[in-house]
Design an enzyme around this catalytic site. Sequence first.
Site, PDB file in Angstrom:
ATOM      1  N   GLU A  15       0.863  -1.178   0.000  1.00 19.19           N
ATOM      2  CA  GLU A  15       0.000   0.000   0.000  1.00 19.19           C
ATOM      3  C   GLU A  15       0.897   1.226   0.000  1.00 19.19           C
ATOM      4  OE1 GLU A  15      -3.783  -0.170   2.632  1.00 19.19           O
ATOM      5  OE2 GLU A  15      -2.296  -1.409   3.660  1.00 19.19           O
ATOM      6  N   LYS A  58       2.255   4.635   1.426  1.00 24.42           N
ATOM      7  CA  LYS A  58       2.354   5.232   2.763  1.00 24.42           C
ATOM      8  C   LYS A  58       2.087   6.727   2.621  1.00 24.42           C
ATOM      9  CE  LYS A  58       5.151   5.205   6.954  1.00 24.42           C
ATOM     10  NZ  LYS A  58       4.629   6.480   7.399  1.00 24.42           N
ATOM     11  N   ARG A 102      -1.585   8.709  11.441  1.00 23.41           N
ATOM     12  CA  ARG A 102      -2.334   7.476  11.674  1.00 23.41           C
ATOM     13  C   ARG A 102      -3.424   7.747  12.711  1.00 23.41           C
ATOM     14  NH1 ARG A 102      -0.271   2.147  12.147  1.00 23.41           N
ATOM     15  NH2 ARG A 102      -2.031   0.684  12.191  1.00 23.41           N
ATOM     16  N   ARG A 162      -2.568   8.043  17.020  1.00 28.26           N
ATOM     17  CA  ARG A 162      -1.915   6.740  17.181  1.00 28.26           C
ATOM     18  C   ARG A 162      -1.545   6.465  18.642  1.00 28.26           C
ATOM     19  NH1 ARG A 162       3.190   6.185  13.776  1.00 28.26           N
ATOM     20  NH2 ARG A 162       3.637   4.479  15.212  1.00 28.26           N
ATOM     21  N   GLU A 172      -5.496   6.662   7.738  1.00 33.69           N
ATOM     22  CA  GLU A 172      -4.598   7.815   7.695  1.00 33.69           C
ATOM     23  C   GLU A 172      -5.431   9.082   7.560  1.00 33.69           C
ATOM     24  OE1 GLU A 172      -0.343   8.884   7.558  1.00 33.69           O
ATOM     25  OE2 GLU A 172      -1.404   6.999   7.885  1.00 33.69           O
ATOM     26  N   LYS A 228       7.417  -0.948   6.842  1.00 38.77           N
ATOM     27  CA  LYS A 228       7.324   0.343   6.156  1.00 38.77           C
ATOM     28  C   LYS A 228       8.633   0.566   5.408  1.00 38.77           C
ATOM     29  CE  LYS A 228       8.625   2.790  10.417  1.00 38.77           C
ATOM     30  NZ  LYS A 228       8.179   3.771  11.444  1.00 38.77           N
TER      31      LYS A 228
END
Length: 527
Positions: free
Chosen positions: A224, A226, A231, A246, A271, A393
């Site tokens: 996906e 970023k 977040r 987050r 996000e 990530k």
Amino acid sequence: MKAFAALLDRLAYTPSRNDKLKLMADYFASAPDPDRGYALAALTDGLFFRVPFRRIFAEMLETRVDPVLFRLSRDYVGDTAETISLLWPARKDDAPPPRLADVVEAVQAADKSEIPVLLAGWLDRLDATGRWALLKLLTGALRVGVSARLAKTALAQWSGKPLAEIEEVWHGLAPPYAALFAWLAGDAPPPDTAGKAVFRPLMLSHAIEDRELTGITPADFVAEWKWDGIRVQASHHGGEKRLFSRTGDDISGAFPDVVEALPEGVVLDGELLVMRGGEVAPFNDLQQRLNRKTVSASMLKSHPGHIRLYDLLFEGDEDLRGLPFEDRRARLEAWHAEHIPQHTDVSDIIDFTSISELESLWAGARETGIEGLMLKRRDSPYIAGRPKGHWYKWKRAPQMIDAVLMYAQRGSGKRSSYYSDYTFGAWRATKTGEPELVPVGKSYFGFTDEELKQLDSFVRSHTVDSFGPVRQVEPKLVFEVAFDSVHRSARHKSGVAMRFPRIHRIRWDKPAEEADRLETLTGLIVD
């Protein structure tokens, strides 16, 4: 209060993570209720007093300490609470020191006009360490090297309960956490948060290393984009709608447009962005809405909030976190197609057949203003924390510029004796054609303790002017600064704002006149 002051004092001077955990675990085991609950709240930023303590402190000191002496002492010590605690005139008072719970509950119940009398009485009954701890508690600036997660880890260490279980109930509770401590001590069942709009611990990723990248099997993973936002977790249960950061902070008030669009009975992971015309706006636009308790109608219109959804954790009363990612993703897509809530969309899945194909996508991320890629195992359950081997990530490489040190300010806590917070600038031409430095960023990390001593010595020997705790420095030292991105900013003299700047290297060898120009930064802006 005495035991809490001793805890803070030892935490401030204990660098070891394991030693900090033991100090907190021992305190939670021995301190009575509700003292330990209020101490936990203080360590996890769960206490907030709506009282202008700094103004009250200043007014109280006027009749007790010479103001010139205080200003000189504050500049030298570098910490307001420590300065006041040392300068406060000692009084021989036979009254015992106040209990922590007594202080917290008295401040919460008192009228603002009563606060100075209460404070003076407590300060008179405490020693220097106790006064320091009291002031730290009331201002909310403990700065003893303890994060909320570390404090909760200490609870797990003391009680033997898994950290994930503590995190699961944490956001449904409030200080002084009587139900939490009763459960942790084995005297009661776990607190019940079912059916409530509470924060559920997020699943986090690891930065991927080269050896791990080469071991990725395309059939086992999806990718996906970023996105460059923050977040969040969105929850609507029991008639309550909440948007959490987050770390579990409730940011609903700053994003009513997003929150109001949530259907009942859902917990979503995604996000938070600002979107205009289907395009993601720069992160700086999102920052305009963050940290606000309320938001104006004009801001809602000019900076519309949006959640790009990644995951579905709860649907109705069903907990989906134990399902494989592929199954949760299918449920998310079906749920979104049924409800089509405003201010949301679903993040695209990127299928890939080879690592070289993935590398090409990653290499093109900067040109599209995207932070990088996320790699997720297709069979991964949603596990709180940062489990290895499930999510990765792959952020785009940081950008670099050479910038000149302009200003330095004393740090806090262990760094209160050092000039450790640095503002740096880039060159630009004036109307006369002469170059001038304009600030482009500020950072206080990226260097070792030994380098800090060298930088502090440089600041002291190259100061050309001072403004309270801030020193203007002769423009001779160059920092190689790493940063994620740069955006336009009307709030800064340079017209730009750097995202996540950090000192990558100290260029003792480079002449300041060879540092980068402002045009270098503005050329990196992706509109």
